[in-house]
Each structure stands twice: as C-alpha cells, then as structure tokens.
Design an enzyme around this catalytic site. Structure first.
Site, PDB file in Angstrom:
ATOM      1  N   GLY A 434      -6.029   2.768   0.788  1.00  0.00           N
ATOM      2  CA  GLY A 434      -5.594   3.906   0.715  1.00  0.00           C
ATOM      3  C   GLY A 434      -4.163   4.204  -0.103  1.00  0.00           C
ATOM      4  N   ALA A 435      -3.338   3.225   0.043  1.00  0.00           N
ATOM      5  CA  ALA A 435      -2.060   2.965  -0.463  1.00  0.00           C
ATOM      6  C   ALA A 435      -2.118   3.002  -2.068  1.00  0.00           C
ATOM      7  CB  ALA A 435      -1.187   1.778   0.039  1.00  0.00           C
TER       8      ALA A 435
END
Length: 544
Positions: A434-435
């Site tokens: 998700g980063a």
C-alpha cells in the site's frame, strides 16, 4: 503639563507645546509617535535584551526590507477601566502592526511586545491583529506573526478570549489563500497557541520560546506529573516530538532568516505564481558529470541504506555557491520522510521523499501526517510536488495500529489524490504494498511517474512473499535456507523490478538515474499548463 481633556488617563501634553498652533500640533504628533516607539520601559527592554531577545520593532526591522515598514494603529490604546488600567494606557497596546516588503514583495506583519503588559492580548491588541490580517486577505499578501506574549490580558476578561476567537477565525479564512508564518520568539501559552497551529509554518527559537496549552504548574496540580517548561513545550520538544513546529532556530536572527527563505519559495497568494529566479536556458537539459554520479549511487544490496538528501540535491538547482537549492521543513520530526522546498529551473517545487537512512524509510503515523500536510500546503499555493520513493511499507506494530495508522495514513492518500498541482514521482528503489500507492503513484493522480532500473515495485518484499507463497515447500525442503534463498532470487528477478509496472503504464518511463534531472525538468515544463479540477462540492471529508 496639562492632561488631554475628556480622556481618562490621557497623555499629558508638555506645557512648552502649544497644541493650538500648527507647529504645536506637529510637535505633539512627534511626541506621541515617540511615546509609541518607546512604549515599553527601559527596564523592560533591558530584561528583553538580557534574555537574548530583540524588541518587537527590532524583529520587524530584521524581517522587512530596510525602510519599507509602514506602521498601522501606532496610536491605538486600550479602553479598559478595570483594575486601574485607565491609569496606564500606552500607545500601541503591546503589539506593533503594519506592512512592508521582503525582497521587494508586500508582507503584512504583527509583532507582540513583551515589554508592554507582558505582551498580553486585550481588546485593542486583538483588534489591531485582526485589522492587519484583514488587510493581508484583501490585498493578497503573506502574514508573518511574531509571537512573544504572556497570554490573555486577565484584567480585560472575556473580551480577550473573544478577540482570540476573532484571530482564529481569520487564520482559518486566510488558510490556503495567503501564506501564514508564525515566529515564536518567547512564551505562547493557553489559547494563544491555536493561532500558530492553524498557520502554515511555525518557527521556534531554541531555549528561548515555548508553547503549551497548560503550564508545568497546572499539570503537576492536576496529574502529578513533574515536567520543566522546556521539556513540556520548548522549541526542541515541538520540533522533535509533537511536530507542531517546522524549524528549530539557533537564535532570533536565524528564525527570521528561515521565514524569509520560506517566503522566497511561496507565492504571495493562491492566485499568484511563486517567485521565479533565473534558471538555465530552456533548451534540452545538459547531462553533467554530477548527474552521472547517480548511475553508481545506488547500493547493490536492497537492504543497504543511503541518504535520500543526496538524490534530492542532484535534482534541484544549484544556488550558485555550490549548495543545493533546497530548504528542508520539519527536519527533526519524523526523519523517515523528507519534505521541503527546492527549485528546478528557478521555479519552486515541493519535495517529498522517503529516507532509507531512518527506519528504512517506512511510513508511520508521524511521517504520513507530516507529508500529507505539506502536500496540501503545496497544492493550496500551486507549487508542483516532486516525490522520491523508496518505501518498504507501513511500520508494523500494535502502537501504530492502536494509534490509528489506518485513518492517519489515509491522510497521505487523500492529500495526493486531492492535489491538482503538477505531480512528478521518481521511484528509486523499493515501492512495496500500500505504501507504493500512497507515495504519489499514478493511481492517485500523479502526472509523470519515472523509475530507476533499481526500482522494486511489488506487493511486498521478496523475503515476506516467499515465506507466504512457499510455506509448505520450505517446510518440506531438505535445506530450507538454500531453498528460501533460491526462491527469493527467483521472486526478485520475476517481480521485484519496474518493468511490470511499466508494461501497464503505471510508470511512464524507466530511466537511467543520470537522466533524472533531465526528465524532471521536461516533465515540469510540460505540466506548467496543467488544468485540473475536483468534482463540485463544499469540501471533502479528509480523515482527520
């Protein structure tokens, strides 16, 4: 001497001045102006100097261009008659307000005067600040507030609180319209702290300034905690722990210089462009030996850290004296992410970058909020956002989860997705999970996305992926470690690279590191005419 008629506590006019003549009226004006300039007692001024602090007027002189300051409401005085205040009505009422220029550009300013009533805020004091803030909003120029105050003027009661509220309201109305910078040069306590908290940037002076809602004595009485004023709300505390401050100045001169540097990167208002400085001719960018240093910069091991500052310094302009044109913001807070202003071809850019030297560049609550607010600041003032990505993911742990990393990390998603300014992203190495999405990805509306050949864009790192995907095989292997290493290498070769993302258009180009500045320059040139708007709405609901 004779007192001015019908004015309680009025200034006494010396007998030698005949206010019934034109010459006498002029002399009386000069006398009143002099009284205003020297409203604080000599003893109070000496105390200020003894603490290593300037006076309110000296701070304004240091901030503004020489001879440019025009004072407003110099002769304003309080109207209170409570607790004998009518016998002490100094001109200015403890705050100096007005306007002038910084580097030739208009700026409104107020400077609280600790030598008069301890800089406490009363009705007229507050009205003066509101008036100069209204002027800034009408004319579209930045506001610099210099804070050095004992808080609300107790003798004036609730009216002081009312004027604090009026100031807060103007801070909010001006937010995103004109830049607001707060310089904390001394005490700033109680309700007074909320005005700096709303402004765009807060600068504090080491061991000279402090901010807190309730002081050490109240805290000890209520909670039993014993804490010093410096540890509770000193400049270093707010720069390293709370994130309330954006710069830790060595002294007042350093604080003022930083404020002036900030103004040089910012437009006067949200409808103007930021100042443009002479850059190189706008032809094809020349690749220099310094650019080529980036080709050998990245370590071979994905686990070896490097200083992202070096990458930023290769991309932004040179100031002419060999230094990179980059002004870092909140350098001491959440150092796992870097934010600041730079220039590319003489034009302002906002830089957001993961820092592998700190916590491997992971995103946590503090880093997410720090970067999100900065992206929104850039977007408010039409400054392009340049993002450098090397992020292995969000920081795991119960403290992060329980303290709201889901909600607070989502602020960074919101900030990037909402921003309509030009957005250029460079993935230097890791972009996991998700980063990857959060750090200025194409999916959140980035305009140009580039990746170095060393980029690893994947759901997770190879070690974690192999442990999940091949749990059964590893358990049954005769040599689990050798098998794991073979599978890790296979995973990295197949997935931990920029090419799958490039095939899908998530990355516009995979580029040699030496060409990064060239690609960034041409992307920003192209995006100068970018036009984008958000769906019609009153405002979004950022996950606060």
């Amino acid at each position: 001497m004779t007192a001015s008629p019908n004015i309680p506590g009025g200034t006494e006019v010396p007998d030698e001045i005949d206010i019934h003549t034109t010459a006498g009226k002029l002399a009386d004006l000069h006398r009143r102006n002099d009284e205003a300039v020297h409203a604080g007692s000599a003893r109070a001024v000496e105390k200020q100097y003894a603490k290593g602090k300037m006076t309110a007027r000296e701070r304004i002189e240091a901030l503004l261009d020489e001879g440019s300051f025009v004072e407003t409401d110099e002769l304003a005085r309080h109207r209170s008659v409570a607790f004998g205040l009518e016998q002490n009505r100094p001109y200015g009422d403890g705050v100096v307000t007005g306007y002038g220029t910084v580097d030739g550009r208009p700026v409104c300013v107020f400077s609280q005067d600790f030598t008069v009533f301890g800089g406490s805020l009363g009705e007229v004091f507050g009205e003066k600040i509101c008036k100069v803030m209204d002027l800034a909003l009408k004319t579209g120029c930045p506001v610099v507030g210099i804070n050095d105050s004992g808080g609300a003027r107790i003798q004036e009661g609730v009216v002081s609180l009312g004027l604090y509220g009026d100031i807060f309201y103007r801070n909010v109305m001006a937010s995103g319209v004109v830049p607001q910078i707060s310089l904390i040069m001394g005490p700033c306590a109680g309700g007074a702290v909320y005005s700096p908290a709303i402004t765009d940037f807060t600068v504090m002076v080491d061991e000279k300034s402090y901010m807190f809602i309730t002081g050490p004595d109240v805290i000890k009485t209520v909670t039993g905690e014993d804490v010093s004023q410096e540890d509770l709300g000193g400049a270093r505390t707010h720069n390293t722990k709370s994130g309330n401050a954006h710069y830790l100045a060595d002294d007042e001169a350093d604080a003022i210089d930083y404020a002036k540097a900030l103004l040089s990167y910012l437009p006067s208002n949200n409808l103007d462009d930021a100042p443009t400085f002479d850059g190189p001719p706008e032809d094809a960018p020349v690749i220099t030996d310094e650019d080529r240093e980036l080709d050998t910069f990245m370590p071979d091991s994905a686990n070896q850290p490097y200083d992202m500052h070096a990458v930023i310094e290769h991309i932004v302009d040179d100031t002419g004296d060999g230094a990179a044109d980059f002004l870092e913001v909140q350098a001491l807070y959440a150092p796992n992410i870097i934010i600041g202003f730079g220039r590319v071809e003489g034009r302002s850019v906002g830089v957001v970058a993961n820092q592998p030297m700190q916590s491997a560049g992971t995103l946590d609550i503090a880093a997410s909020e720090k970067a999100a607010r900065f992206v929104r600041t850039c977007d408010a003032f039409n400054i392009p956002v340049l993002t450098f990505v090397d992020v292995p993911g969000f920081l795991p742990g119960t403290s992060q989860e329980w303290d709201g990393i889901i909600r607070r990390g989502a602020k960074l998603i919101y900030a990037y997705a909402e921003a309509t300014v030009p957005k250029v992203t460079v993935i230097t190495r890791k972009a996991y999970g998700g980063a990857y999405d959060v750090m200025g990805s194409k999916h959140l509306g980035a305009d140009m996305n580039f990746a170095w050949p060393s980029a690893q864009i994947a759901v997770m790192g190879a070690q974690g992926a192999v442990n999940i995907l091949y749990r059964k095989e590893l358990a049954e292997a005769s040599d689990p470690e050798a098998e794991r290493q073979a599978l890790v290498t296979e995973y990295e070769d197949a997935l931990a690279n920029p090419y799958i993302a490039a095939e899908r258009g998530y990355v516009d180009s995979v580029i040699p590191p030496s060409l990064t500045r060239s690609y960034v320059i041409r992307a920003l040139r192209t995006l100068r005419t970018k036009r984008a708007s958000l769906p019609p709405k009153k405002h979004g609901n950022i996950p606060l």
